[in-house]
Write a protein that holds these residues in place. Structure first.
Motif, short mmCIF file in Angstrom:
data_model
loop_
_atom_site.label_atom_id
_atom_site.label_comp_id
_atom_site.label_asym_id
_atom_site.label_seq_id
_atom_site.Cartn_x
_atom_site.Cartn_y
_atom_site.Cartn_z
N TYR A 200 0.84 -1.19 0.00
CA TYR A 200 0.00 0.00 0.00
C TYR A 200 0.88 1.25 0.00
O TYR A 200 1.91 1.28 0.66
CB TYR A 200 -0.92 0.02 1.21
CG TYR A 200 -1.90 -1.11 1.24
CD1 TYR A 200 -3.07 -1.05 0.48
CD2 TYR A 200 -1.66 -2.26 1.99
CE1 TYR A 200 -3.97 -2.10 0.49
CE2 TYR A 200 -2.56 -3.31 2.00
CZ TYR A 200 -3.72 -3.22 1.25
OH TYR A 200 -4.60 -4.25 1.25
N CYS A 218 -4.26 9.77 -2.21
CA CYS A 218 -4.00 9.85 -0.77
C CYS A 218 -3.88 11.31 -0.33
O CYS A 218 -3.42 12.17 -1.08
CB CYS A 218 -2.72 9.11 -0.42
SG CYS A 218 -2.78 7.34 -0.80
N CYS A 224 -3.24 4.41 1.05
CA CYS A 224 -4.61 4.32 0.59
C CYS A 224 -4.71 3.75 -0.82
O CYS A 224 -5.81 3.57 -1.34
CB CYS A 224 -5.30 5.69 0.64
SG CYS A 224 -4.73 6.83 -0.63
#
Length: 243
Positions: A200, A218, A224
């Motif tokens: 991630y 993000c 995210c």
């Protein structure tokens, strides 16, 4: 052979945590057990119960391709959470804080290497080299000539030879605030020996050689978005990093 099973309230039972196949179709299963009379085979690496955390021990066993015969069974001191096998049938596994190699007959452990930063996943190549995707640790600083994103990279890519000796330690910054943000997830080796890894990404993810760049959605370093990146087989060059 009959193996004890585990109930949610019974620490004397047995539960599998990892499984792998070798090229011949033999199945290796690892896990934890509270049983002191687990059916260990002659010449096993560890023939006696070793009590670990929560009062339970660990095991590893190999079944033949039909599942009808037990090739070997041994106790372990570490519980396999990630496991791979090479073309010769040797088993490589990690309990999250170390990496180990067990011989194809289950009788010896050629190496056991502690990884204080924590191991998220492992991979092996055709030569028996092991690759570990880990949190960065002072024990494994970036080796000369290896890739480094920045001076504060949260993750390491380690390569060990068949004897457990470090070949290189590279690092990468997925722009995650801490290792607990799970910026590391999976690792694989392509046919050319390049190292591909995923996880991630946060807002400052370093996009490199992305033919179809995606906007980074993000708003902070908290991950995210999923990413995939690749480092060449020498550990020196970031080939690409894309969202």
């Amino acid at each position: 052979h009959s193996f004890p099973t585990r109930r949610s309230s019974d620490l004397n039972g047995t539960e599998s945590t990892a499984i792998a196949l070798d090229p011949s179709g033999n199945v290796v299963v690892g896990g934890f057990t509270g049983s002191t009379d687990f059916p260990v085979t002659p010449d096993a690496y560890l023939s006696t119960f070793f009590q670990g955390t929560l009062g339970v021990g660990s095991f590893l066993l190999k079944l033949n391709p039909s599942g009808a015969a037990l090739v070997y069974s041994t106790y372990l001191k570490q519980t396999p959470l990630r496991m791979r096998m090479d073309s010769q049938g040797a088993v490589y596994f990690s309990d999250g804080l170390s990496i180990e190699k067990l011989t194809a007959d289950g009788s010896a452990m050629p190496y056991s290497v502690q990884i204080p930063g924590g191991v998220d996943n492992i991979a092996i190549d055709d030569s028996g080299n092991l690759y570990a995707l880990c949190a960065a640790s002072p024990q494994f600083p970036v080796t000369p000539g290896a890739y480094k994103s920045s001076d504060s990279d949260p993750m390491s890519i380690l390569k060990f030879d068949a004897g457990g000796n470090l070949i290189f330690s590279a690092s990468f910054n997925a722009a995650a605030q801490t290792a607990l943000d799970y910026s590391r997830s999976g690792i694989a080796i392509d046919p050319s020996g390049n190292i591909v890894f995923t996880g991630y990404a946060g807002i400052g993810f370093p996009v490199v050689n992305d033919p179809d760049p995606q906007p980074n959605a993000c708003i902070s370093d908290t991950p995210c978005m999923a990413y995939v990146a690749a480092i060449d087989k020498t550990g020196s060059t970031l080939q690409y990093a894309r969202l």
